[in-house]
Design a protein around this motif. Sequence first.
Motif, PDB file in Angstrom:
ATOM      1  N   LEU A  28       0.852  -1.184   0.000  1.00  0.00           N
ATOM      2  CA  LEU A  28       0.000   0.000   0.000  1.00  0.00           C
ATOM      3  C   LEU A  28       0.887   1.232   0.000  1.00  0.00           C
ATOM      4  CD1 LEU A  28      -2.865  -0.830   2.519  1.00  0.00           C
ATOM      5  CD2 LEU A  28      -2.724  -1.297   0.063  1.00  0.00           C
ATOM      6  N   GLN A  29       0.522   2.185  -0.817  1.00  0.00           N
ATOM      7  CA  GLN A  29       1.294   3.407  -0.945  1.00  0.00           C
ATOM      8  C   GLN A  29       0.575   4.571  -0.267  1.00  0.00           C
ATOM      9  OE1 GLN A  29       4.231   3.359  -2.060  1.00  0.00           O
ATOM     10  NE2 GLN A  29       4.319   1.436  -3.209  1.00  0.00           N
ATOM     11  N   PRO A  30       1.312   5.521   0.286  1.00  0.00           N
ATOM     12  CA  PRO A  30       0.658   6.709   0.841  1.00  0.00           C
ATOM     13  C   PRO A  30       0.003   7.517  -0.269  1.00  0.00           C
ATOM     14  CG  PRO A  30       3.045   7.003   0.758  1.00  0.00           C
ATOM     15  CD  PRO A  30       2.779   5.580   0.396  1.00  0.00           C
ATOM     16  N   GLY A  31      -1.114   8.143   0.053  1.00  0.00           N
ATOM     17  CA  GLY A  31      -1.789   8.968  -0.930  1.00  0.00           C
ATOM     18  C   GLY A  31      -2.626   8.196  -1.929  1.00  0.00           C
ATOM     19  N   GLN A  32      -2.948   6.945  -1.612  1.00  0.00           N
ATOM     20  CA  GLN A  32      -3.688   6.107  -2.564  1.00  0.00           C
ATOM     21  C   GLN A  32      -4.780   5.343  -1.841  1.00  0.00           C
ATOM     22  OE1 GLN A  32      -1.815   2.384  -4.213  1.00  0.00           O
ATOM     23  NE2 GLN A  32      -1.903   3.519  -6.127  1.00  0.00           N
ATOM     24  N   TRP A  33      -5.977   5.300  -2.444  1.00  0.00           N
ATOM     25  CA  TRP A  33      -6.994   4.428  -1.859  1.00  0.00           C
ATOM     26  C   TRP A  33      -7.295   3.286  -2.800  1.00  0.00           C
ATOM     27  CZ3 TRP A  33     -12.257   3.062  -2.361  1.00  0.00           C
ATOM     28  CH2 TRP A  33     -13.039   3.787  -3.262  1.00  0.00           C
ATOM     29  N   VAL A  34      -7.351   2.099  -2.202  1.00  0.00           N
ATOM     30  CA  VAL A  34      -7.402   0.841  -2.930  1.00  0.00           C
ATOM     31  C   VAL A  34      -8.704   0.132  -2.584  1.00  0.00           C
ATOM     32  CG1 VAL A  34      -6.249  -1.365  -3.325  1.00  0.00           C
ATOM     33  CG2 VAL A  34      -4.882   0.670  -2.803  1.00  0.00           C
ATOM     34  N   ALA A  35      -9.417  -0.309  -3.601  1.00  0.00           N
ATOM     35  CA  ALA A  35     -10.614  -1.121  -3.401  1.00  0.00           C
ATOM     36  C   ALA A  35     -10.262  -2.582  -3.611  1.00  0.00           C
ATOM     37  CB  ALA A  35     -11.708  -0.704  -4.373  1.00  0.00           C
ATOM     38  N   VAL A  36     -10.796  -3.452  -2.759  1.00  0.00           N
ATOM     39  CA  VAL A  36     -10.608  -4.896  -2.887  1.00  0.00           C
ATOM     40  C   VAL A  36     -11.953  -5.504  -3.232  1.00  0.00           C
ATOM     41  CG1 VAL A  36      -9.806  -7.003  -1.764  1.00  0.00           C
ATOM     42  CG2 VAL A  36      -8.810  -4.800  -1.123  1.00  0.00           C
ATOM     43  N   VAL A  37     -11.992  -6.246  -4.339  1.00  0.00           N
ATOM     44  CA  VAL A  37     -13.247  -6.839  -4.800  1.00  0.00           C
ATOM     45  C   VAL A  37     -13.027  -8.304  -5.140  1.00  0.00           C
ATOM     46  CG1 VAL A  37     -14.063  -4.617  -5.720  1.00  0.00           C
ATOM     47  CG2 VAL A  37     -12.834  -6.205  -7.219  1.00  0.00           C
ATOM     48  N   GLY A 191      -2.470  11.963   2.384  1.00  0.00           N
ATOM     49  CA  GLY A 191      -1.279  11.127   2.579  1.00  0.00           C
ATOM     50  C   GLY A 191      -1.512   9.771   3.184  1.00  0.00           C
ATOM     51  N   ALA A 192      -2.754   9.448   3.541  1.00  0.00           N
ATOM     52  CA  ALA A 192      -3.032   8.138   4.132  1.00  0.00           C
ATOM     53  C   ALA A 192      -3.029   7.058   3.055  1.00  0.00           C
ATOM     54  CB  ALA A 192      -4.373   8.157   4.852  1.00  0.00           C
ATOM     55  N   ALA A 193      -2.777   5.828   3.486  1.00  0.00           N
ATOM     56  CA  ALA A 193      -2.957   4.651   2.639  1.00  0.00           C
ATOM     57  C   ALA A 193      -4.275   4.010   3.047  1.00  0.00           C
ATOM     58  CB  ALA A 193      -1.806   3.672   2.820  1.00  0.00           C
ATOM     59  N   VAL A 194      -5.217   3.913   2.111  1.00  0.00           N
ATOM     60  CA  VAL A 194      -6.569   3.462   2.419  1.00  0.00           C
ATOM     61  C   VAL A 194      -6.886   2.209   1.609  1.00  0.00           C
ATOM     62  CG1 VAL A 194      -9.011   4.081   2.406  1.00  0.00           C
ATOM     63  CG2 VAL A 194      -7.281   5.853   2.824  1.00  0.00           C
ATOM     64  N   MET A 195      -7.346   1.168   2.295  1.00  0.00           N
ATOM     65  CA  MET A 195      -7.806  -0.048   1.607  1.00  0.00           C
ATOM     66  C   MET A 195      -9.204  -0.373   2.097  1.00  0.00           C
ATOM     67  SD  MET A 195      -6.252  -3.944   1.620  1.00  0.00           S
ATOM     68  CE  MET A 195      -5.177  -3.779   0.199  1.00  0.00           C
ATOM     69  N   ALA A 196     -10.130  -0.596   1.149  1.00  0.00           N
ATOM     70  CA  ALA A 196     -11.514  -0.892   1.505  1.00  0.00           C
ATOM     71  C   ALA A 196     -12.036  -2.052   0.680  1.00  0.00           C
ATOM     72  CB  ALA A 196     -12.402   0.336   1.296  1.00  0.00           C
ATOM     73  N   VAL A 197     -12.593  -3.057   1.362  1.00  0.00           N
ATOM     74  CA  VAL A 197     -13.338  -4.111   0.673  1.00  0.00           C
ATOM     75  C   VAL A 197     -14.707  -3.556   0.314  1.00  0.00           C
ATOM     76  CG1 VAL A 197     -14.473  -6.347   0.960  1.00  0.00           C
ATOM     77  CG2 VAL A 197     -12.136  -6.024   1.782  1.00  0.00           C
ATOM     78  N   LEU A 198     -15.096  -3.713  -0.940  1.00  0.00           N
ATOM     79  CA  LEU A 198     -16.394  -3.209  -1.403  1.00  0.00           C
ATOM     80  C   LEU A 198     -17.086  -4.271  -2.248  1.00  0.00           C
ATOM     81  CD1 LEU A 198     -15.340   0.395  -2.504  1.00  0.00           C
ATOM     82  CD2 LEU A 198     -16.714  -0.182  -0.505  1.00  0.00           C
ATOM     83  N   ALA A 207     -12.118   3.976  -7.184  1.00  0.00           N
ATOM     84  CA  ALA A 207     -10.867   4.005  -6.420  1.00  0.00           C
ATOM     85  C   ALA A 207      -9.673   4.326  -7.318  1.00  0.00           C
ATOM     86  CB  ALA A 207     -10.658   2.658  -5.726  1.00  0.00           C
ATOM     87  N   ASP A 208      -8.551   4.641  -6.679  1.00  0.00           N
ATOM     88  CA  ASP A 208      -7.317   4.859  -7.436  1.00  0.00           C
ATOM     89  C   ASP A 208      -6.798   3.548  -8.012  1.00  0.00           C
ATOM     90  OD1 ASP A 208      -7.202   7.607  -6.673  1.00  0.00           O
ATOM     91  OD2 ASP A 208      -6.368   7.004  -4.736  1.00  0.00           O
TER      92      ASP A 208
END
Length: 260
Positions: A28-37, A191-198, A207-208
């Motif tokens: 996970l990188q800072p400044g990026q939000w990631v969706a998990v599907v 600057g946060a690293a965000v991961m969300a299951v959707l 998402a990014d």
Amino acid sequence: MSAPPLRAEGLGLQLGGRRVLDGVSLTLQPGQWVAVVGPNGAGKSTLLSLLAGLRTPDAGRVWLRGRALGTLSARERAQALAWLSQQGEAEGDIAVHDVVRLGRLPRHGLFGAPDASDEAAVQAALAETETLAFARRRLNELSGGERQRVLLARALAVRAPVLLLDEPTTHLDAPHQRAVLRGLAARARQGAAVMAVLHDLTLALAADRVLVMDQGRIVADGAPADPALRAALAQVFEHAFSIEALTVAGQPRWAVVPAL
């Protein structure tokens, strides 16, 4: 070069004689939000629980800000990583404001006194999740969607550099889903690293970056605009939908249309 906020290599876990996670690696990188599907049973929630340190993998390792996750104290981990469970506890005779205030415990400790910065974080999280209007009400007086927003506010109040959220839009109507996604994007821009299951694939494609999981593995990882990512997404869901390109406010977007 600084270590990434969160990194995993070769994660594996077997439950009930079945391999539910198999050789998963990611950064996970800072400044990026990631969706998990992925389809039901793909391993999405299991992956998040391993990344959060709530389960121990039987293979592989997780590093949080360059340190092995298992070497961090519970308080160090809670300061660096905020977690929202898919089925979070949201019952009882406790005021909303006090629930959200629990998100500040990693900073001041169980016996420490919250200060003005803690209260500012709580108020900001309440405002962001639109729960400020009922901050004095009790959890057992709220609807399912309202309780979900309270639990999200608690996670946001931590102000951790890593956010792991399992189905944060559960029980939410369309306006509040939009507010959640805008909030996640804003956290990433800060600057946060965000991961969300959707489970809502149209939301996930905002998402990014999207991770597509199937049978305990990551089978695709890329930006929504990547044709290979979209092809893998359609394949793991057995082509039950098409993914259509849209232009919204001059920006490309993607919409999932069921193949009825």
